[in-house]
Enzyme design. Structure first.
Site, PDB file in Angstrom:
ATOM      1  N   ASP A  29      -3.746   4.268  -1.849  1.00  0.00           N
ATOM      2  CA  ASP A  29      -4.533   4.800  -0.913  1.00  0.00           C
ATOM      3  C   ASP A  29      -4.803   6.033  -0.784  1.00  0.00           C
ATOM      4  O   ASP A  29      -3.972   6.574  -0.042  1.00  0.00           O
ATOM      5  CB  ASP A  29      -4.333   3.716   0.306  1.00  0.00           C
ATOM      6  CG  ASP A  29      -5.408   3.980   1.306  1.00  0.00           C
ATOM      7  OD1 ASP A  29      -6.549   4.275   0.952  1.00  0.00           O
ATOM      8  OD2 ASP A  29      -5.239   3.833   2.737  1.00  0.00           O
ATOM      9  N   LYS A  51       0.965  -1.181  -0.104  1.00  0.00           N
ATOM     10  CA  LYS A  51       0.043  -0.033  -0.116  1.00  0.00           C
ATOM     11  C   LYS A  51       0.809   1.344  -0.195  1.00  0.00           C
ATOM     12  O   LYS A  51       1.710   1.438   0.745  1.00  0.00           O
ATOM     13  CB  LYS A  51      -0.725   0.102   1.147  1.00  0.00           C
ATOM     14  CG  LYS A  51      -1.935   1.172   1.226  1.00  0.00           C
ATOM     15  CD  LYS A  51      -2.620   1.518   2.577  1.00  0.00           C
ATOM     16  CE  LYS A  51      -1.348   2.430   3.360  1.00  0.00           C
ATOM     17  NZ  LYS A  51      -2.048   3.081   4.271  1.00  0.00           N
ATOM     18  N   LYS A  69      -7.677   7.753  -0.873  1.00  0.00           N
ATOM     19  CA  LYS A  69      -8.973   8.093  -0.353  1.00  0.00           C
ATOM     20  C   LYS A  69      -9.758   9.308  -0.860  1.00  0.00           C
ATOM     21  O   LYS A  69      -9.978  10.529  -0.068  1.00  0.00           O
ATOM     22  CB  LYS A  69      -9.046   8.190   1.023  1.00  0.00           C
ATOM     23  CG  LYS A  69      -8.481   7.015   2.106  1.00  0.00           C
ATOM     24  CD  LYS A  69      -8.649   7.079   3.536  1.00  0.00           C
ATOM     25  CE  LYS A  69      -8.199   5.971   4.166  1.00  0.00           C
ATOM     26  NZ  LYS A  69      -6.607   5.542   4.091  1.00  0.00           N
ATOM     27  N   ARG A 127       2.456  -1.429  10.765  1.00  0.00           N
ATOM     28  CA  ARG A 127       3.749  -1.490  11.763  1.00  0.00           C
ATOM     29  C   ARG A 127       4.031  -2.816  12.075  1.00  0.00           C
ATOM     30  O   ARG A 127       5.116  -3.128  12.747  1.00  0.00           O
ATOM     31  CB  ARG A 127       3.127  -0.620  12.812  1.00  0.00           C
ATOM     32  CG  ARG A 127       3.273   0.820  12.530  1.00  0.00           C
ATOM     33  CD  ARG A 127       2.739   1.653  13.602  1.00  0.00           C
ATOM     34  NE  ARG A 127       1.143   2.076  13.259  1.00  0.00           N
ATOM     35  CZ  ARG A 127       0.398   2.821  13.610  1.00  0.00           C
ATOM     36  NH1 ARG A 127       0.839   3.855  14.130  1.00  0.00           N
ATOM     37  NH2 ARG A 127      -0.856   2.843  13.269  1.00  0.00           N
ATOM     38  N   ASP A 138     -14.435  14.325  -3.217  1.00  0.00           N
ATOM     39  CA  ASP A 138     -14.447  15.639  -3.816  1.00  0.00           C
ATOM     40  C   ASP A 138     -15.792  15.517  -4.569  1.00  0.00           C
ATOM     41  O   ASP A 138     -16.378  14.669  -4.707  1.00  0.00           O
ATOM     42  CB  ASP A 138     -13.281  16.132  -4.586  1.00  0.00           C
ATOM     43  CG  ASP A 138     -12.961  17.555  -4.627  1.00  0.00           C
ATOM     44  OD1 ASP A 138     -14.027  18.104  -4.638  1.00  0.00           O
ATOM     45  OD2 ASP A 138     -11.939  18.045  -4.267  1.00  0.00           O
ATOM     46  N   THR A 167     -10.784   2.742  10.440  1.00  0.00           N
ATOM     47  CA  THR A 167     -10.510   1.747  11.624  1.00  0.00           C
ATOM     48  C   THR A 167     -10.163   2.730  12.950  1.00  0.00           C
ATOM     49  O   THR A 167      -9.931   2.078  13.783  1.00  0.00           O
ATOM     50  CB  THR A 167      -9.720   0.726  11.273  1.00  0.00           C
ATOM     51  OG1 THR A 167      -8.486   1.309  10.776  1.00  0.00           O
ATOM     52  CG2 THR A 167     -10.286  -0.199  10.394  1.00  0.00           C
TER      53      THR A 167
END
Length: 236
Positions: free
Chosen positions: A59, A32, A61, A215, A64, A123
């Site tokens: 990614d 990603k 997002k 992570r 608009d 999330t």
């Protein structure tokens, strides 16, 4: 294919490729690229990753007006990416416009359009936050189902949502609709800024179609070994 997508949430291109070089065989990985790395390294990083044989989930997002999203998605569609994101809350016309843009962009390079994934609720958002800050009176579950239905009805291929929500999304819109799940942690990892998290094994049991892991892999002392642990859990 149910991918493990490594979140390359790095500040620049050098750190990104230093990380990838720690894998003996980076080709075939699915990664990603988010806002931080894309804005730092610019679109050229996508070409470099694709040349290495790495699949890319871009990614950004987008959220608009429909015309702007369509034009932006046409440009992203020219990058030979495999997945990309919008916010489902942008509405029916915006989702349709995003799909049109991706198709036009991919046709321009003779490729396949990226899977269009719609963010339901991040999330990092709890139900109480959603209700107090977004003034959404519905429950988190009701909101996620509503946005998933809006997404599928207007051409999206799946959602980005917590694995905890995968079963009721699939119940509402069918198992062919992709549920790609971030917020994945191994048992000994900190939750950090995530609220609705699962382990890879839990995500698999809940019916996830792919997991995004950051992570737990990128901050590990041995990222390749951490990736293998995630892979073992994910594949059962």
């Amino acid at each position: 294919m149910k991918p493990i997508i490594i979140a390359l949430d790095f500040e620049n291109q050098k750190v990104c490729f230093d990380f990838l070089n720690r894998f003996a065989h980076p080709e075939g990985l699915f990664v990603k690229v988010g806002m931080e790395l894309f804005y730092s390294a610019e679109p050229a990083i996508i070409s470099k990753l694709r040349q290495m044989g790495i699949n890319v989930f871009l990614d950004l997002k987008l959220y608009d007006i429909p015309h702007t999203v369509e034009q932006a998605m046409e440009q992203l569609g020219r990058l030979d990416i495999q997945m990309t994101t919008i916010h489902a809350a942008g509405g029916a016309e915006m989702i349709q416009a995003a799909k049109r843009g991706l198709i036009k962009g991919s046709q321009a390079i003779g490729g396949l359009p990226a899977k269009l994934l719609a963010v339901t609720q991040l999330t990092s958002t709890s139900e109480s936050q959603m209700q107090s800050e977004q003034l959404v009176s519905a429950s988190l579950k009701e909101s996620v189902i509503h946005l998933a239905r809006l997404a599928v009805d207007n051409g999206a291929d799946g959602t980005i949502s917590s694995a905890l929500e995968t079963p009721f999304i699939h119940d509402a819109v069918g198992n062919d609709f992709l549920c790609i799940n971030p917020g994945i942690r191994l048992k000994n990892n900190h939750a950090d800024d995530q609220k609705r998290i699962t382990t890879p094994a839990q995500a698999r049991e809940l019916g996830s179609n792919g997991i995004v892991v950051g992570r737990a892999i990128t901050k590990a002392v041995d990222p390749q070994a951490a990736y293998q642990i995630v892979k073992q859990e994910w594949e059962g």
